[in-house]
Design an enzyme around this catalytic site. Sequence first.
Site, PDB file in Angstrom:
ATOM      1  N   ARG A 136      33.419  69.372  25.871  1.00  0.00           N
ATOM      2  CA  ARG A 136      32.549  68.808  26.907  1.00  0.00           C
ATOM      3  C   ARG A 136      32.454  67.279  26.872  1.00  0.00           C
ATOM      4  NH1 ARG A 136      33.955  72.930  27.824  1.00  0.00           N
ATOM      5  NH2 ARG A 136      32.821  74.876  28.191  1.00  0.00           N
TER       6      ARG A 136
ATOM      7  N   SER B  64      25.144  75.300  33.302  1.00  0.00           N
ATOM      8  CA  SER B  64      24.726  75.345  31.896  1.00  0.00           C
ATOM      9  C   SER B  64      23.932  74.090  31.541  1.00  0.00           C
ATOM     10  CB  SER B  64      25.946  75.457  30.982  1.00  0.00           C
ATOM     11  OG  SER B  64      26.618  76.680  31.189  1.00  0.00           O
TER      12      SER B  64
ATOM     13  N   GLU C 266      24.041  69.342  28.380  1.00  0.00           N
ATOM     14  CA  GLU C 266      25.299  69.352  29.136  1.00  0.00           C
ATOM     15  C   GLU C 266      25.054  68.794  30.535  1.00  0.00           C
ATOM     16  OE1 GLU C 266      28.472  72.711  30.622  1.00  0.00           O
ATOM     17  OE2 GLU C 266      27.891  72.717  28.501  1.00  0.00           O
TER      18      GLU C 266
END
Length: 297
Positions: free
Chosen positions: A169, A218, A289
């Site tokens: 990520r 998310s 995130e």
Amino acid sequence: MMTLPIVKGEYKKDYNLKHLTWFKVGGNAEIFFKPFDSEDLASFLRQNKQKLPITTFGAGSNIIIRDGGIEGVTIKLGQSFSNIDFIDDNHLVVGSSCLNYNLAKFCQANAISGFEFLVGIPGTIGGGAAMNAGAYGSEFKDIIVRIEAIDFAGNFLTFTNEEIGFKYRSNNLPKNLIILKAIFKVNKGDSENILLRMNEINATRSRTQPIKERTGGSTFANPEGGLKSWQLIDKAGLRGYRIGGASVSELHCNFMINNGDATAKDLEDLGNFVRQNVFEDSGVKLNWEIKRIGKYV
């Protein structure tokens, strides 16, 4: 006094960004700019002698814009940055504002495998490349050959997969960078099998995620060691927990929902409350995130 560079594209002042985000919250952009094309964007950046603050904005799917809005210039790349083309039989070039879903559908129609996972990731190619988005066992790092970008000084740059330095990520790219295009490798597959896999992914999403709600995807990245954020949130007893108009999804604990009257503050406060309680319960620090940008009120 703010002096804006002369451009071919469009400026809008005090522009409401709320309607562009999936959460439907947040303040206004002081200046909203949609460049005509990459040369227009480069011209703007090179003329930005006042060093006006620059924020880039994609599909609005994995972001909270704070209630005080965004200072400076918010740049959104439009339709002219969304093309999908073959470079040759082995490579695709895709504009950064192309939606992940649209690229997945294009690849299915052209019997190109390896892009099926994109059907389950809201957002744009540029945003996905920037955060190495992934799902269902695949990530952007698995399919990207290189990216073409521009820095805030107006210089065009190219970065190979290795130079991007993909991580979970994240990546090692400079911060003051706008991704313009991504070049992908092409692996031929069977169109019917690709469609079956995409349908499986869509069915799983519908069953396990609150995709019909006002959500931002998310909330937290999964921590190291194979742990799942949603499991830690559930273990801390936070399924359905609510602050103001924001709540933790009953269906999937790693999703926050705007129940209709949430503010950006409600959502960010809820996320921080979840982080604090998970740490107290499990000793694990969850990392956001979802990107949070803009000013507090």
